[in-house]
Design a protein around this motif. Sequence first.
Motif, PDB file in Angstrom:
ATOM      1  N   GLY A  40       0.764  -1.315   0.363  1.00 61.37           N
ATOM      2  CA  GLY A  40      -0.005   0.121   0.314  1.00 61.37           C
ATOM      3  C   GLY A  40       0.694   1.214  -0.542  1.00 61.37           C
ATOM      4  N   ILE A  41       1.832   1.245   0.773  1.00 59.60           N
ATOM      5  CA  ILE A  41       2.506   2.686   0.267  1.00 59.60           C
ATOM      6  C   ILE A  41       3.702   2.712  -0.376  1.00 59.60           C
ATOM      7  N   GLU A  42       3.942   1.656  -0.846  1.00 53.89           N
ATOM      8  CA  GLU A  42       4.978   1.269  -2.361  1.00 53.89           C
ATOM      9  C   GLU A  42       3.006   1.633  -3.420  1.00 53.89           C
ATOM     10  N   PHE A  43       2.108   1.846  -3.546  1.00 53.08           N
ATOM     11  CA  PHE A  43       1.396   2.673  -4.047  1.00 53.08           C
ATOM     12  C   PHE A  43       1.133   3.557  -3.954  1.00 53.08           C
ATOM     13  N   VAL A  44       0.781   4.252  -2.585  1.00 53.77           N
ATOM     14  CA  VAL A  44       1.014   5.587  -2.485  1.00 53.77           C
ATOM     15  C   VAL A  44       2.222   6.401  -3.070  1.00 53.77           C
ATOM     16  N   ASN A  45       2.990   5.786  -3.394  1.00 57.65           N
ATOM     17  CA  ASN A  45       4.571   6.368  -3.643  1.00 57.65           C
ATOM     18  C   ASN A  45       3.834   6.306  -5.507  1.00 57.65           C
ATOM     19  N   ARG A  46       4.277   5.775  -5.582  1.00 54.48           N
ATOM     20  CA  ARG A  46       3.615   5.983  -7.091  1.00 54.48           C
ATOM     21  C   ARG A  46       2.250   6.543  -7.729  1.00 54.48           C
ATOM     22  N   ILE A  47       1.038   6.847  -6.648  1.00 52.89           N
ATOM     23  CA  ILE A  47       0.032   8.340  -6.905  1.00 52.89           C
ATOM     24  C   ILE A  47       1.006   9.097  -6.451  1.00 52.89           C
ATOM     25  N   ALA A  48       1.398   9.600  -6.408  1.00 54.40           N
ATOM     26  CA  ALA A  48       2.969  10.918  -6.038  1.00 54.40           C
ATOM     27  C   ALA A  48       2.905  11.103  -6.887  1.00 54.40           C
ATOM     28  N   GLN A  49       4.060  10.170  -7.545  1.00 59.05           N
ATOM     29  CA  GLN A  49       4.720  10.607  -8.945  1.00 59.05           C
ATOM     30  C   GLN A  49       3.380  10.854  -9.947  1.00 59.05           C
ATOM     31  N   GLU A  50       2.278  10.252  -9.938  1.00 61.87           N
ATOM     32  CA  GLU A  50       0.864  11.322 -10.711  1.00 61.87           C
ATOM     33  C   GLU A  50       0.086  12.177 -10.459  1.00 61.87           C
ATOM     34  N   ALA A  51       0.421  12.128  -9.379  1.00 60.28           N
ATOM     35  CA  ALA A  51      -0.493  13.695  -8.696  1.00 60.28           C
ATOM     36  C   ALA A  51       0.502  14.663  -9.035  1.00 60.28           C
ATOM     37  N   GLU A  52       1.943  14.454  -9.101  1.00 58.59           N
ATOM     38  CA  GLU A  52       2.985  15.756  -9.234  1.00 58.59           C
ATOM     39  C   GLU A  52       2.914  15.454 -10.245  1.00 58.59           C
ATOM     40  N   ALA A  53       2.680  14.736 -11.184  1.00 54.45           N
ATOM     41  CA  ALA A  53       3.018  15.396 -12.601  1.00 54.45           C
ATOM     42  C   ALA A  53       1.720  16.046 -13.271  1.00 54.45           C
ATOM     43  N   LEU A  54       0.678  15.962 -12.750  1.00 56.01           N
ATOM     44  CA  LEU A  54      -0.348  17.357 -12.692  1.00 56.01           C
ATOM     45  C   LEU A  54      -0.677  18.196 -12.237  1.00 56.01           C
ATOM     46  N   TRP A  64      -4.186  -0.771   7.263  1.00 56.26           N
ATOM     47  CA  TRP A  64      -3.579  -1.736   7.241  1.00 56.26           C
ATOM     48  C   TRP A  64      -3.924  -2.155   5.879  1.00 56.26           C
ATOM     49  N   ARG A  65      -2.697  -2.866   4.924  1.00 55.62           N
ATOM     50  CA  ARG A  65      -3.319  -3.578   3.601  1.00 55.62           C
ATOM     51  C   ARG A  65      -4.161  -2.502   3.164  1.00 55.62           C
ATOM     52  N   LYS A  66      -4.870  -1.003   2.879  1.00 58.63           N
ATOM     53  CA  LYS A  66      -6.006  -0.785   2.290  1.00 58.63           C
ATOM     54  C   LYS A  66      -5.432   1.083   2.223  1.00 58.63           C
ATOM     55  N   VAL A  67      -5.703   1.776   1.391  1.00 57.81           N
ATOM     56  CA  VAL A  67      -5.742   2.972   0.928  1.00 57.81           C
ATOM     57  C   VAL A  67      -6.789   3.576  -0.162  1.00 57.81           C
ATOM     58  N   ILE A  68      -7.377   4.536   1.304  1.00 57.31           N
ATOM     59  CA  ILE A  68      -8.589   4.833   0.435  1.00 57.31           C
ATOM     60  C   ILE A  68      -8.055   6.330  -0.019  1.00 57.31           C
ATOM     61  N   VAL A  69      -8.469   6.565  -1.046  1.00 57.22           N
ATOM     62  CA  VAL A  69      -7.991   7.820  -2.425  1.00 57.22           C
ATOM     63  C   VAL A  69      -9.375   8.870  -2.287  1.00 57.22           C
ATOM     64  N   ARG A  70      -9.486  10.109  -2.234  1.00 63.26           N
ATOM     65  CA  ARG A  70     -10.468  11.145  -2.104  1.00 63.26           C
ATOM     66  C   ARG A  70      -9.585  12.251  -3.161  1.00 63.26           C
ATOM     67  N   LEU A  71     -10.791  12.844  -4.402  1.00 63.55           N
ATOM     68  CA  LEU A  71     -10.239  13.397  -5.669  1.00 63.55           C
ATOM     69  C   LEU A  71     -11.454  14.451  -5.515  1.00 63.55           C
ATOM     70  N   THR A  72     -11.164  15.401  -5.790  1.00 64.58           N
ATOM     71  CA  THR A  72     -11.790  16.851  -5.577  1.00 64.58           C
ATOM     72  C   THR A  72     -10.918  17.812  -5.950  1.00 64.58           C
ATOM     73  N   THR A  73     -11.693  18.856  -7.277  1.00 66.57           N
ATOM     74  CA  THR A  73     -10.683  19.988  -7.235  1.00 66.57           C
ATOM     75  C   THR A  73     -11.073  21.321  -6.482  1.00 66.57           C
ATOM     76  N   HIS A  74     -10.523  21.592  -5.502  1.00 68.40           N
ATOM     77  CA  HIS A  74     -11.258  22.160  -4.028  1.00 68.40           C
ATOM     78  C   HIS A  74     -11.210  23.905  -5.100  1.00 68.40           C
ATOM     79  N   SER A  75     -10.451  24.333  -5.931  1.00 68.73           N
ATOM     80  CA  SER A  75     -10.737  25.365  -5.887  1.00 68.73           C
ATOM     81  C   SER A  75     -11.811  25.482  -6.933  1.00 68.73           C
ATOM     82  N   ALA A  76     -12.426  24.654  -6.899  1.00 68.37           N
ATOM     83  CA  ALA A  76     -13.736  24.376  -8.012  1.00 68.37           C
ATOM     84  C   ALA A  76     -14.843  24.696  -7.863  1.00 68.37           C
TER      85      ALA A  76
END
Length: 93
Positions: A40-54, A64-76
């Motif tokens: 899960g931690i490795e997955f978070v690190n990979r998400i971080a790369q995608e997030a930074e790119a955008l 423990w063995r899970k990651v919850i992802v929440r997306l929104t555009t706060h400025s909008a």
Amino acid sequence: MKRELLSEETLQIALASLPDWQIEGRELVREFRFDSYLAGIEFVNRIAQEAEALNHHPDLLVGWRKVIVRLTTHSAGGLTGLDVTLAGNISAV
């Protein structure tokens, strides 16, 4: 530059191409499960790369063995095309 909020119809079309993602209020949300905490931690690190790119950063809850992802555009004040793009990129990870 302010991003435009997506219509309900556009969101429903986008969800059809984003298996396991759900709309909760003004967020796109998905829970990912892993065989180990470190996976899960490795997955978070990979998400971080995608997030930074955008330059668009999700809220992440690491458990423990899970990651919850929440997306929104706060400025909008809700969901935009950027959220849909990042959700697709994260799903591809």
